[in-house]
Motif scaffolding. Structure first.
Motif, PDB file in Angstrom:
ATOM      1  N   LEU A 237     -60.180 -64.335 -55.053  1.00 26.25           N
ATOM      2  CA  LEU A 237     -58.822 -64.866 -55.227  1.00 26.25           C
ATOM      3  C   LEU A 237     -57.896 -64.474 -54.076  1.00 26.25           C
ATOM      4  O   LEU A 237     -56.920 -65.165 -53.797  1.00 26.25           O
ATOM      5  CB  LEU A 237     -58.224 -64.379 -56.550  1.00 26.25           C
ATOM      6  N   SER A 238     -58.201 -63.368 -53.384  1.00 30.35           N
ATOM      7  CA  SER A 238     -57.328 -62.894 -52.305  1.00 30.35           C
ATOM      8  C   SER A 238     -57.579 -63.604 -50.974  1.00 30.35           C
ATOM      9  O   SER A 238     -56.815 -63.429 -50.025  1.00 30.35           O
ATOM     10  CB  SER A 238     -57.494 -61.388 -52.110  1.00 30.35           C
TER      11      SER A 238
ATOM     12  N   PRO B 264     -68.888 -62.741 -51.288  1.00 31.26           N
ATOM     13  CA  PRO B 264     -68.247 -62.271 -52.523  1.00 31.26           C
ATOM     14  C   PRO B 264     -68.690 -63.056 -53.760  1.00 31.26           C
ATOM     15  O   PRO B 264     -68.784 -62.497 -54.857  1.00 31.26           O
ATOM     16  CB  PRO B 264     -66.750 -62.416 -52.269  1.00 31.26           C
ATOM     17  N   ALA B 265     -68.999 -64.351 -53.583  1.00 30.65           N
ATOM     18  CA  ALA B 265     -69.496 -65.143 -54.716  1.00 30.65           C
ATOM     19  C   ALA B 265     -70.873 -64.642 -55.145  1.00 30.65           C
ATOM     20  O   ALA B 265     -71.171 -64.552 -56.346  1.00 30.65           O
ATOM     21  CB  ALA B 265     -69.555 -66.622 -54.350  1.00 30.65           C
ATOM     22  N   TYR B 266     -71.706 -64.274 -54.176  1.00 29.90           N
ATOM     23  CA  TYR B 266     -73.013 -63.701 -54.497  1.00 29.90           C
ATOM     24  C   TYR B 266     -72.850 -62.370 -55.240  1.00 29.90           C
ATOM     25  O   TYR B 266     -73.526 -62.129 -56.251  1.00 29.90           O
ATOM     26  CB  TYR B 266     -73.830 -63.497 -53.217  1.00 29.90           C
TER      27      TYR B 266
ATOM     28  N   GLY C 252     -55.216 -55.943 -53.729  1.00 30.44           N
ATOM     29  CA  GLY C 252     -54.994 -54.598 -54.280  1.00 30.44           C
ATOM     30  C   GLY C 252     -55.842 -54.338 -55.513  1.00 30.44           C
ATOM     31  O   GLY C 252     -56.448 -53.269 -55.658  1.00 30.44           O
ATOM     32  N   ILE C 253     -55.917 -55.315 -56.407  1.00 28.96           N
ATOM     33  CA  ILE C 253     -56.754 -55.182 -57.610  1.00 28.96           C
ATOM     34  C   ILE C 253     -58.213 -55.028 -57.209  1.00 28.96           C
ATOM     35  O   ILE C 253     -58.948 -54.204 -57.763  1.00 28.96           O
ATOM     36  CB  ILE C 253     -56.543 -56.381 -58.561  1.00 28.96           C
ATOM     37  N   SER C 254     -58.642 -55.821 -56.236  1.00 31.18           N
ATOM     38  CA  SER C 254     -60.022 -55.742 -55.757  1.00 31.18           C
ATOM     39  C   SER C 254     -60.328 -54.353 -55.192  1.00 31.18           C
ATOM     40  O   SER C 254     -61.390 -53.785 -55.464  1.00 31.18           O
ATOM     41  CB  SER C 254     -60.243 -56.822 -54.685  1.00 31.18           C
ATOM     42  N   ILE C 255     -59.409 -53.801 -54.416  1.00 29.73           N
ATOM     43  CA  ILE C 255     -59.604 -52.470 -53.828  1.00 29.73           C
ATOM     44  C   ILE C 255     -59.685 -51.405 -54.911  1.00 29.73           C
ATOM     45  O   ILE C 255     -60.574 -50.543 -54.896  1.00 29.73           O
ATOM     46  CB  ILE C 255     -58.499 -52.156 -52.804  1.00 29.73           C
ATOM     47  N   VAL C 256     -58.767 -51.456 -55.884  1.00 35.56           N
ATOM     48  CA  VAL C 256     -58.776 -50.468 -56.983  1.00 35.56           C
ATOM     49  C   VAL C 256     -60.088 -50.560 -57.757  1.00 35.56           C
ATOM     50  O   VAL C 256     -60.734 -49.542 -58.039  1.00 35.56           O
ATOM     51  CB  VAL C 256     -57.555 -50.665 -57.917  1.00 35.56           C
TER      52      VAL C 256
END
Length: 193
Positions: A154-155, A167-169, A7-11
């Motif tokens: 983290l998700s 995502p790490a890149y 959720g934090i990632s989406i926001v």
């Protein structure tokens, strides 16, 4: 807890293009045109890929990035920098070639590597511009992507090379951008006096 991180990632993913649009309108951010063209093409392709895979998590971030990327592209035509030189042409051709390789390979490892190569090539004009003209970039735009990619990592329920590499890149390239913008601004401020 993984759902909270997602959720934090989406926001954060939705906030990023809003920061970019607002900063362009204010005149604080002058995006590199060729990068914006290529990033929009990549966003369109990524959105289509996620849609075809019926990805219900990533589609929201990709959709926000696609819409925001299109608006930023339109704004960069009038308020951006570059996009017409030899370097930009070479980057455009290299990006198209890497996109073709990415989309035509049946090997997921090659596809992953090529998606990163494609993104890095597309982003290279912005890296050059940021080094030369850090005042034309908005660090908060990239910082929101640092937050989005960090919480996306983290998700992840099960860490594998395949689902961690991209995502790490994104985390690394956006962290580099923030550090370069702030560091170069500070350096140039102290060496112009």
């Amino acid at each position: 807890m993984k759902e909270l991180f997602l959720g934090i990632s989406i926001v954060a993913g939705f906030i990023s293009p809003m920061i970019g649009i607002y900063s362009i309108v204010r005149g604080d951010f002058r995006p590199q045109r060729m990068t914006r063209i290529l990033i929009f093409l990549l966003s369109f392709l990524m959105f289509g890929t996620l849609w075809a895979q019926v990805d219900r998590n990533g589609i929201f971030i990709a959709g926000a990035q696609l819409i925001g990327g299109f608006i930023i592209l339109l704004l960069s035509i009038r308020k951006g920098i570059g996009g017409y030189g030899l370097f930009d042409g070479v980057v455009f051709v290299m990006t198209i070639v890497s996109l073709v390789v990415w989309q035509t390979t049946q090997n997921p490892t090659i596809g992953l590597v090529m998606s990163i190569v494609t993104d890095l090539i597309a982003f290279s004009p912005t890296i050059v511009k940021t080094w030369k003209l850090p005042g034309t970039e908005e660090w908060k735009f990239y910082m929101s992507d640092v937050v989005a990619s960090f919480f996306s990592i983290l998700s992840i329920s099960l860490y594998t090379v395949g689902n961690l590499t991209f995502p790490a890149y994104i985390l690394a390239i956006n962290t580099l951008s923030v550090v370069m913008i702030l560091g170069r601004k500070k350096y140039l401020l102290h060496h112009h006096d």
